[in-house]
Design a protein around this motif. Structure first.
Motif, PDB file in Angstrom:
ATOM      1  N   ASN A 118       0.553  -1.567  -0.091  1.00  0.00           N
ATOM      2  CA  ASN A 118       0.398  -0.079   0.116  1.00  0.00           C
ATOM      3  C   ASN A 118       1.054   1.289   0.157  1.00  0.00           C
ATOM      4  OD1 ASN A 118       1.304  -0.187   2.770  1.00  0.00           O
ATOM      5  ND2 ASN A 118      -0.964   0.314   3.218  1.00  0.00           N
ATOM      6  N   ILE A 119       2.493   0.717  -0.608  1.00  0.00           N
ATOM      7  CA  ILE A 119       3.124   2.505  -0.320  1.00  0.00           C
ATOM      8  C   ILE A 119       2.785   3.361  -0.805  1.00  0.00           C
ATOM      9  CG2 ILE A 119       4.712   1.605  -2.524  1.00  0.00           C
ATOM     10  CD1 ILE A 119       6.739   2.603  -0.588  1.00  0.00           C
ATOM     11  N   LEU A 120       2.027   3.221  -1.691  1.00  0.00           N
ATOM     12  CA  LEU A 120       1.511   4.665  -2.942  1.00  0.00           C
ATOM     13  C   LEU A 120       0.430   5.490  -1.698  1.00  0.00           C
ATOM     14  CD1 LEU A 120       1.635   3.442  -6.270  1.00  0.00           C
ATOM     15  CD2 LEU A 120       2.560   5.215  -5.213  1.00  0.00           C
ATOM     16  N   ALA A 121      -0.387   4.929  -0.949  1.00  0.00           N
ATOM     17  CA  ALA A 121      -1.463   5.698  -0.244  1.00  0.00           C
ATOM     18  C   ALA A 121      -0.419   5.602   1.303  1.00  0.00           C
ATOM     19  CB  ALA A 121      -2.938   4.615   0.003  1.00  0.00           C
ATOM     20  N   THR A 122       0.675   5.748   1.278  1.00  0.00           N
ATOM     21  CA  THR A 122       0.977   6.431   2.605  1.00  0.00           C
ATOM     22  C   THR A 122       2.370   7.696   2.025  1.00  0.00           C
ATOM     23  OG1 THR A 122       3.139   5.235   2.201  1.00  0.00           O
ATOM     24  CG2 THR A 122       1.007   4.375   2.802  1.00  0.00           C
ATOM     25  N   PRO A 123       2.716   8.349   3.055  1.00  0.00           N
ATOM     26  CA  PRO A 123       3.012   9.238   3.046  1.00  0.00           C
ATOM     27  C   PRO A 123       4.561   8.781   2.471  1.00  0.00           C
ATOM     28  CG  PRO A 123       2.451   9.684   4.877  1.00  0.00           C
ATOM     29  CD  PRO A 123       2.185   8.574   4.514  1.00  0.00           C
ATOM     30  N   LEU A 124       4.991   7.615   2.309  1.00  0.00           N
ATOM     31  CA  LEU A 124       6.263   7.018   1.726  1.00  0.00           C
ATOM     32  C   LEU A 124       6.147   6.698   0.136  1.00  0.00           C
ATOM     33  CD1 LEU A 124       7.248   4.725   3.999  1.00  0.00           C
ATOM     34  CD2 LEU A 124       8.093   6.301   4.275  1.00  0.00           C
ATOM     35  N   ALA A 125       5.170   7.061   0.083  1.00  0.00           N
ATOM     36  CA  ALA A 125       5.276   7.902  -1.752  1.00  0.00           C
ATOM     37  C   ALA A 125       5.652   8.463  -2.159  1.00  0.00           C
ATOM     38  CB  ALA A 125       3.538   7.630  -2.356  1.00  0.00           C
ATOM     39  N   ALA A 126       6.471   9.538  -1.598  1.00  0.00           N
ATOM     40  CA  ALA A 126       6.660  10.755  -1.967  1.00  0.00           C
ATOM     41  C   ALA A 126       8.968  10.317  -2.628  1.00  0.00           C
ATOM     42  CB  ALA A 126       7.073  11.922  -0.998  1.00  0.00           C
ATOM     43  N   LYS A 127       8.809   8.990  -1.582  1.00  0.00           N
ATOM     44  CA  LYS A 127      10.171   8.629  -1.118  1.00  0.00           C
ATOM     45  C   LYS A 127      10.561   8.152  -2.422  1.00  0.00           C
ATOM     46  CE  LYS A 127      11.476   9.479   3.336  1.00  0.00           C
ATOM     47  NZ  LYS A 127      12.317   8.942   4.903  1.00  0.00           N
ATOM     48  N   CYS A 128       9.643   7.493  -3.003  1.00  0.00           N
ATOM     49  CA  CYS A 128       9.521   6.121  -4.246  1.00  0.00           C
ATOM     50  C   CYS A 128       9.961   6.924  -5.560  1.00  0.00           C
ATOM     51  CB  CYS A 128       7.694   6.036  -5.250  1.00  0.00           C
ATOM     52  SG  CYS A 128       7.374   4.714  -3.965  1.00  0.00           S
ATOM     53  N   THR A 129      11.064   5.723  -5.967  1.00  0.00           N
ATOM     54  CA  THR A 129      12.076   6.489  -7.314  1.00  0.00           C
ATOM     55  C   THR A 129      10.825   6.992  -8.680  1.00  0.00           C
ATOM     56  OG1 THR A 129      13.453   4.506  -7.184  1.00  0.00           O
ATOM     57  CG2 THR A 129      13.136   4.833  -9.292  1.00  0.00           C
ATOM     58  N   THR A 130       9.515   6.907  -8.342  1.00  0.00           N
ATOM     59  CA  THR A 130       9.165   6.791  -9.809  1.00  0.00           C
ATOM     60  C   THR A 130       7.468   7.680  -9.036  1.00  0.00           C
ATOM     61  OG1 THR A 130       9.501   5.895 -11.791  1.00  0.00           O
ATOM     62  CG2 THR A 130       7.907   6.604 -11.902  1.00  0.00           C
ATOM     63  N   PRO A 131       7.132   8.729  -7.927  1.00  0.00           N
ATOM     64  CA  PRO A 131       5.468   8.284  -7.808  1.00  0.00           C
ATOM     65  C   PRO A 131       4.577   7.697  -8.876  1.00  0.00           C
ATOM     66  CG  PRO A 131       7.189   9.746  -6.878  1.00  0.00           C
ATOM     67  CD  PRO A 131       7.857   9.291  -8.030  1.00  0.00           C
ATOM     68  N   PHE A 132       3.754   8.268  -8.014  1.00  0.00           N
ATOM     69  CA  PHE A 132       2.022   7.489  -9.310  1.00  0.00           C
ATOM     70  C   PHE A 132       2.137   8.399  -9.512  1.00  0.00           C
ATOM     71  CE2 PHE A 132      -2.298   8.207  -9.966  1.00  0.00           C
ATOM     72  CZ  PHE A 132      -2.267   7.135 -10.636  1.00  0.00           C
ATOM     73  N   GLU A 133       2.318   7.848 -11.229  1.00  0.00           N
ATOM     74  CA  GLU A 133       1.236   9.279 -12.240  1.00  0.00           C
ATOM     75  C   GLU A 133       0.193   8.428 -12.987  1.00  0.00           C
ATOM     76  OE1 GLU A 133       4.372   9.018 -15.316  1.00  0.00           O
ATOM     77  OE2 GLU A 133       6.203  10.366 -13.652  1.00  0.00           O
ATOM     78  N   PRO A 134      -0.904   9.784 -13.498  1.00  0.00           N
ATOM     79  CA  PRO A 134      -2.068   8.953 -13.582  1.00  0.00           C
ATOM     80  C   PRO A 134      -1.854   9.161 -15.094  1.00  0.00           C
ATOM     81  CG  PRO A 134      -2.425  10.922 -13.299  1.00  0.00           C
ATOM     82  CD  PRO A 134      -0.854  10.851 -12.768  1.00  0.00           C
ATOM     83  N   ALA A 135      -2.835   7.899 -15.422  1.00  0.00           N
ATOM     84  CA  ALA A 135      -2.872   7.554 -16.437  1.00  0.00           C
ATOM     85  C   ALA A 135      -4.004   9.129 -17.313  1.00  0.00           C
ATOM     86  CB  ALA A 135      -3.752   6.332 -17.246  1.00  0.00           C
ATOM     87  N   THR A 136      -3.458   8.609 -18.991  1.00  0.00           N
ATOM     88  CA  THR A 136      -3.987   9.975 -20.038  1.00  0.00           C
ATOM     89  C   THR A 136      -4.605   9.225 -21.346  1.00  0.00           C
ATOM     90  OG1 THR A 136      -2.213   9.830 -21.201  1.00  0.00           O
ATOM     91  CG2 THR A 136      -1.875  11.310 -19.196  1.00  0.00           C
ATOM     92  N   PHE A 137      -5.332   9.689 -21.127  1.00  0.00           N
ATOM     93  CA  PHE A 137      -6.468   9.666 -22.128  1.00  0.00           C
ATOM     94  C   PHE A 137      -7.029  10.379 -23.442  1.00  0.00           C
ATOM     95  CE2 PHE A 137      -7.369   7.672 -18.561  1.00  0.00           C
ATOM     96  CZ  PHE A 137      -7.663   5.790 -18.382  1.00  0.00           C
ATOM     97  N   ASP A 138      -6.975  10.268 -24.221  1.00  0.00           N
ATOM     98  CA  ASP A 138      -7.682  11.460 -25.816  1.00  0.00           C
ATOM     99  C   ASP A 138      -9.395  11.314 -25.342  1.00  0.00           C
ATOM    100  OD1 ASP A 138      -9.085   9.735 -26.348  1.00  0.00           O
ATOM    101  OD2 ASP A 138      -8.125   8.919 -28.514  1.00  0.00           O
ATOM    102  N   ALA A 139      -9.571  12.559 -25.906  1.00  0.00           N
ATOM    103  CA  ALA A 139     -11.038  12.835 -25.914  1.00  0.00           C
ATOM    104  C   ALA A 139     -12.110  12.194 -25.961  1.00  0.00           C
ATOM    105  CB  ALA A 139     -11.012  13.761 -27.161  1.00  0.00           C
ATOM    106  N   THR A 140     -11.471  10.791 -26.936  1.00  0.00           N
ATOM    107  CA  THR A 140     -12.487  10.029 -27.405  1.00  0.00           C
ATOM    108  C   THR A 140     -12.468   8.865 -25.732  1.00  0.00           C
ATOM    109  OG1 THR A 140     -10.964   8.239 -28.239  1.00  0.00           O
ATOM    110  CG2 THR A 140     -12.672  10.763 -29.907  1.00  0.00           C
ATOM    111  N   GLY A 141     -11.682   8.564 -25.092  1.00  0.00           N
ATOM    112  CA  GLY A 141     -11.779   8.013 -23.665  1.00  0.00           C
ATOM    113  C   GLY A 141     -10.282   6.171 -24.084  1.00  0.00           C
ATOM    114  N   LYS A 142      -9.593   6.912 -25.098  1.00  0.00           N
ATOM    115  CA  LYS A 142      -9.032   5.951 -25.824  1.00  0.00           C
ATOM    116  C   LYS A 142      -7.136   6.469 -24.591  1.00  0.00           C
ATOM    117  CE  LYS A 142      -6.563   3.991 -29.342  1.00  0.00           C
ATOM    118  NZ  LYS A 142      -5.553   4.439 -30.838  1.00  0.00           N
ATOM    119  N   LEU A 143      -6.709   5.098 -24.235  1.00  0.00           N
ATOM    120  CA  LEU A 143      -5.927   5.103 -23.297  1.00  0.00           C
ATOM    121  C   LEU A 143      -4.731   5.369 -24.195  1.00  0.00           C
ATOM    122  CD1 LEU A 143      -4.597   4.299 -20.275  1.00  0.00           C
ATOM    123  CD2 LEU A 143      -4.101   1.837 -21.209  1.00  0.00           C
TER     124      LEU A 143
END
Length: 409
Positions: A118-143
């Motif tokens: 559960n590290i990404l849901a804790t303050p330790l997420a800030a210490k991760c090599t790559t913190p969480f980056e959300p998915a991106t989608f186009d205008a049609t909803g395609k990933l």
């Protein structure tokens, strides 16, 4: 203190400090479901007769708890190890990685905390090599770009590691939030045992203490680091040596330990510098296809180097004959001819079988897998014809049941 109270106190102390789970293995319904699902055969008759007997099933070394029992429990957690031992595993695995302060912990990879805890849901997420980056989608909803993160054991200290909770290994590539990313558990598994009060992470030393109390043997895998080595002065050789030193410190006899690695220099280090433990060192094979497997001469070279146990993926040891029956592969025959013992990985990890595409582990025998019960045929050929001494499984009860019925160790 009265004699009665002294006796009670002694029994209580034994219960708290003595071996755990001395009771017979509790195999549950799955092995019996698989037997009932087999096509008619002599093996099915034998296993059904065994299932009808009122015998006590016991833990068997043929059944190795792969990361514990991760078909249902978060891998490399105390709860997963207990489930594996209860379901008949005679050997348990702690995959070994190291923390920022160079302490050994049980994780399948140095960089899997973002999918297994559960590290990404804790303050330790800030210490991760790559913190969480959300998915991106186009205008049609395609990933467009999947969600991503990378959190390493070497990003945090042991004290920080201890604050985390294990979860089922999974992530959601379409996640827009951390909560969504932490989901994605495959449908053939379950999150039923991954609640906030479970998922207890363990150090390597703690796993040794638990396994001793459970009365099982141990197979630690030294995971190859994703960081450059040496890491803050910690060399690969020191890392390999520290693994063995923790067994010595715990007083575990070499006969109870099968140290393993995909990195051949680790195995040779154990053989050369820790010969008592190196006798059972396991050289894991990371072949992805048959074409990647070692040749007969390479297998002989392993043996000459002092390697006694070779552990390739299951597909490497099996093929089908002209009648479509599962039989030992040429690699299996060559390895036995070279004098190597064999361990294989991993059963109960492919989800629902008989869908015509059972993936990596069954790639050489997929045509022979037509129903769920066919996994028993796989075990039978591995044990009886190939002669493996151990089978890693995400649900050890399946292999333990077979070993009990066949009288195997």
């Amino acid at each position: 203190m009265s004699l009665l109270r002294q006796t009670f106190s002694g029994l209580l102390l034994a219960a708290l400090t003595g071996p755990l789970l001395a009771a017979p293995a509790q195999l549950g319904p799955r092995p019996f479901f698989l037997v009932d699902d087999m096509a008619p055969s002599l093996l099915r008759q034998e296993l059904r007769a065994c299932a009808r007997q009122t015998q006590q099933y016991t833990r068997r070394d043929l059944a190795i708890g792969h990361r514990g029992a991760p078909l249902q429990f978060p891998e490399h957690t105390r709860e997963s190890y207990l489930a594996a031992a209860r379901s008949g595993a005679g050997i348990l695995e702690c995959d070994v990685a190291f923390t920022k302060d160079k302490e050994l912990v049980c994780r399948h990879a140095q960089n899997d905390l973002h999918t297994t805890t559960n590290i990404l849901a804790t303050p330790l997420a800030a210490k991760c090599t790559t913190p969480f980056e959300p998915a991106t989608f186009d205008a049609t909803g395609k990933l467009l770009t999947p969600a991503r993160a990378e959190c390493r054991t070497s990003d945090i200290t042991l004290a920080e590691f201890r604050t985390l909770r294990g979860k089922m290994d999974a992530s959601n590539p379409a996640a827009r939030t951390v909560a969504e990313y932490l989901g994605g558990t495959p449908s053939f598994r379950t999150d039923l045992y991954a609640g906030p009060s479970s998922g207890t992470l363990m150090t390597h030393a703690e796993s040794i203490a638990l396994f001793k109390r459970l009365g099982v043997k141990m197979t630690p895998e030294l995971k190859y680091p994703v960081v450059a080595m040496p890491f803050d002065g910690f060399t690969q050789e020191a890392y390999a040596q520290k693994l063995i030193d923790e067994y010595r410190a715990a007083g575990v006899p070499p006969s109870d330990v099968f140290p393993q690695s995909f990195h051949q220099p680790d195995v040779l280090h154990w053989i050369q510098h820790n010969p008592a433990y190196g006798q059972q060192a396991v050289f894991l094979d990371d072949a992805n296809t048959v074409a990647d497997l070692p040749t007969r001469e390479q297998l002989k070279a392993y043996k000459r180097a002092g390697i006694h146990i070779w552990a390739p993926p299951t597909f490497a040891l099996l093929t089908t004959n002209a009648q479509g029956r599962i039989v030992p592969s040429q690699a299996a025959k060559d390895a036995r001819a070279a004098g190597l013992k064999l361990i294989t990985w991993t059963l109960e990890r492919s989800g629902v079988l008989a869908d015509g595409n059972n993936g990596f582990y069954f790639q050489t025998i997929d045509s022979a897998i037509t129903r769920e019960g066919d996994v028993m045929n796989v075990i039978d050929v591995l044990a009886r014809e190939v002669g493996v001494i151990g089978i890693f499984s995400d649900w050890p009860a399946t292999v333990s049941f077979y070993a009990n019925c066949k009288g195997l160790p």
